[in-house]
Design a protein around this motif. Structure first.
Motif, PDB file in Angstrom:
ATOM      1  N   PHE A  39      41.065  61.473  14.546  1.00 49.73           N
ATOM      2  CA  PHE A  39      40.872  62.390  13.261  1.00 49.73           C
ATOM      3  C   PHE A  39      40.157  63.703  13.425  1.00 49.73           C
ATOM      4  O   PHE A  39      40.656  64.564  12.926  1.00 49.73           O
ATOM      5  CB  PHE A  39      39.516  61.673  12.641  1.00 49.73           C
ATOM      6  CG  PHE A  39      38.959  62.248  11.569  1.00 49.73           C
ATOM      7  CD1 PHE A  39      39.533  62.446  10.285  1.00 49.73           C
ATOM      8  CD2 PHE A  39      37.714  62.830  11.685  1.00 49.73           C
ATOM      9  CE1 PHE A  39      39.136  63.177   9.194  1.00 49.73           C
ATOM     10  CE2 PHE A  39      37.052  63.767  10.530  1.00 49.73           C
ATOM     11  CZ  PHE A  39      37.756  63.654   9.347  1.00 49.73           C
ATOM     12  N   ASP A 239      40.058  56.457   7.847  1.00 51.48           N
ATOM     13  CA  ASP A 239      40.819  57.905   8.270  1.00 51.48           C
ATOM     14  C   ASP A 239      42.035  57.829   8.335  1.00 51.48           C
ATOM     15  O   ASP A 239      42.630  58.889   8.160  1.00 51.48           O
ATOM     16  CB  ASP A 239      40.268  58.052   9.720  1.00 51.48           C
ATOM     17  CG  ASP A 239      38.816  58.369   9.878  1.00 51.48           C
ATOM     18  OD1 ASP A 239      38.282  59.028   8.953  1.00 51.48           O
ATOM     19  OD2 ASP A 239      38.420  58.225  10.974  1.00 51.48           O
ATOM     20  N   ARG A 258      43.373  65.035   6.914  1.00 52.17           N
ATOM     21  CA  ARG A 258      42.775  65.545   8.013  1.00 52.17           C
ATOM     22  C   ARG A 258      42.929  66.929   8.396  1.00 52.17           C
ATOM     23  O   ARG A 258      42.283  68.032   8.403  1.00 52.17           O
ATOM     24  CB  ARG A 258      42.940  64.598   9.216  1.00 52.17           C
ATOM     25  CG  ARG A 258      42.851  63.238   9.138  1.00 52.17           C
ATOM     26  CD  ARG A 258      43.049  62.371  10.102  1.00 52.17           C
ATOM     27  NE  ARG A 258      44.509  62.337  10.389  1.00 52.17           N
ATOM     28  CZ  ARG A 258      45.540  61.543   9.965  1.00 52.17           C
ATOM     29  NH1 ARG A 258      45.138  60.780   8.950  1.00 52.17           N
ATOM     30  NH2 ARG A 258      46.805  61.540  10.280  1.00 52.17           N
TER      31      ARG A 258
END
Length: 297
Positions: A39, A239, A258
């Protein structure tokens, strides 16, 4: 003739002297919680891509969820008079960051919403993400739900847990237990999975605070041959890293933008560096639930 002399002598510009004259470098400092987590690699890539378009470079620091290392990076970046600092903070250090900004170094929080009016931040609504994950598990008929993540002192973890708690409110036969972990790693997820297998009864669903924990849990459950995913235990992570879709049982996950987190934070940093009078901004992205086989009905 100058270029020929440069080539002949192998001259390299003294960037320290250049920074002294300019007053600030073309380097941005980025501090993340755990560089092993894909991430944060994607967040860094977003910041780096945006920085390259502006003629800036990014130096990455890994706090490794250690307050002393985090403080050391902040000291280093301030001493180097960096263009600005992007940081995913560990613990409550906003007063220190506000002071850093007051002394002339722009600071933007990444993956954490500022609870103070003095700092800009770019984050995802973690409470909403936790609620999305657990509401999905409830909709598939799961009732004995375990939240796996930690330390709970990390605000993103505590916010995701808060969202999970909101989801089970008003569902009379639903329960939410908490397994606090020492870190958000595959190893901690695997350790928890082995511990659950030694217990008397498995939860029928686990919401993991990030995908690394979820992958570790998945490994422990599947490799034991004693628990099927999702038939016995449904699993949702957070994520949506690349590993999530490539897992042996493709992992349901709450997706964060992200790359855009890093790029947006860098853009705000550049704007604040150019104009220190700009008021702090809070950019909050909404997460998206990606359902895969690990939590299928």
């Amino acid at each position: 003739r100058v270029r020929a002399a440069i080539d002949e002598l192998g001259y390299v510009r003294n960037d320290a002297a250049r920074q002294l004259r300019a007053g600030r470098s073309t380097t941005v400092g980025l501090v993340v919680l755990d560089v092993r987590n894909p991430f944060f690699t994607d967040v860094a890539r977003g910041a780096e891509d945006e920085a390259a378009r502006a003629g800036l470079s990014v130096i990455l620091g890994n706090s490794d969820e250690d307050a002393a290392r985090e403080a050391a990076y902040l000291d280093l970046f301030e001493a180097q008079r960096v263009h600005g600092v992007l940081i995913s903070p560990f613990g409550d250090i906003e007063p220190r960051l506000v002071a850093l900004r007051t002394r002339g170094t722009p600071v933007v929080l990444v993956d954490r919403e500022s609870r103070d009016a003095g700092l800009s931040s770019v984050s995802v609504d973690d409470v909403s993400g936790g609620r999305l994950a657990v509401e999905h598990l409830l909709e598939t008929g799961r009732r004995r739900i375990l939240f796996a993540g930690g330390p709970l002192g990390i605000r993103q973890v505590s916010d995701r847990l808060a969202g999970a708690g909101l989801a089970v409110e008003g569902v009379p036969d639903a329960s939410l237990e908490v397994a606090e972990l020492a870190g958000l790693t595959v190893l901690e997820g695997r350790r928890l999975g082995e511990e659950l297998l030694r217990g008397e009864a498995l939860p029928d669903a686990v919401f993991a605070a990030n995908d690394l924990v979820a992958v570790g849990l998945l490994q422990a459950l599947v490799m034991s041959g004693r628990a099927r995913v999702p038939q016995d235990v449904a699993l949702v992570g957070f994520d949506d890293i690349d590993f999530a879709s490539a897992a042996v049982v493709p992992l349901s996950s709450v997706r964060q933008p992200r790359h855009e987190l890093g790029a947006t934070a860098l853009r705000i940093l550049r704007e604040e560096s150019a104009d220190a009078s700009l008021p702090p901004r809070r950019i909050v992205f909404q997460p998206e639930l990606v359902v895969r086989a690990s939590s299928a009905s």
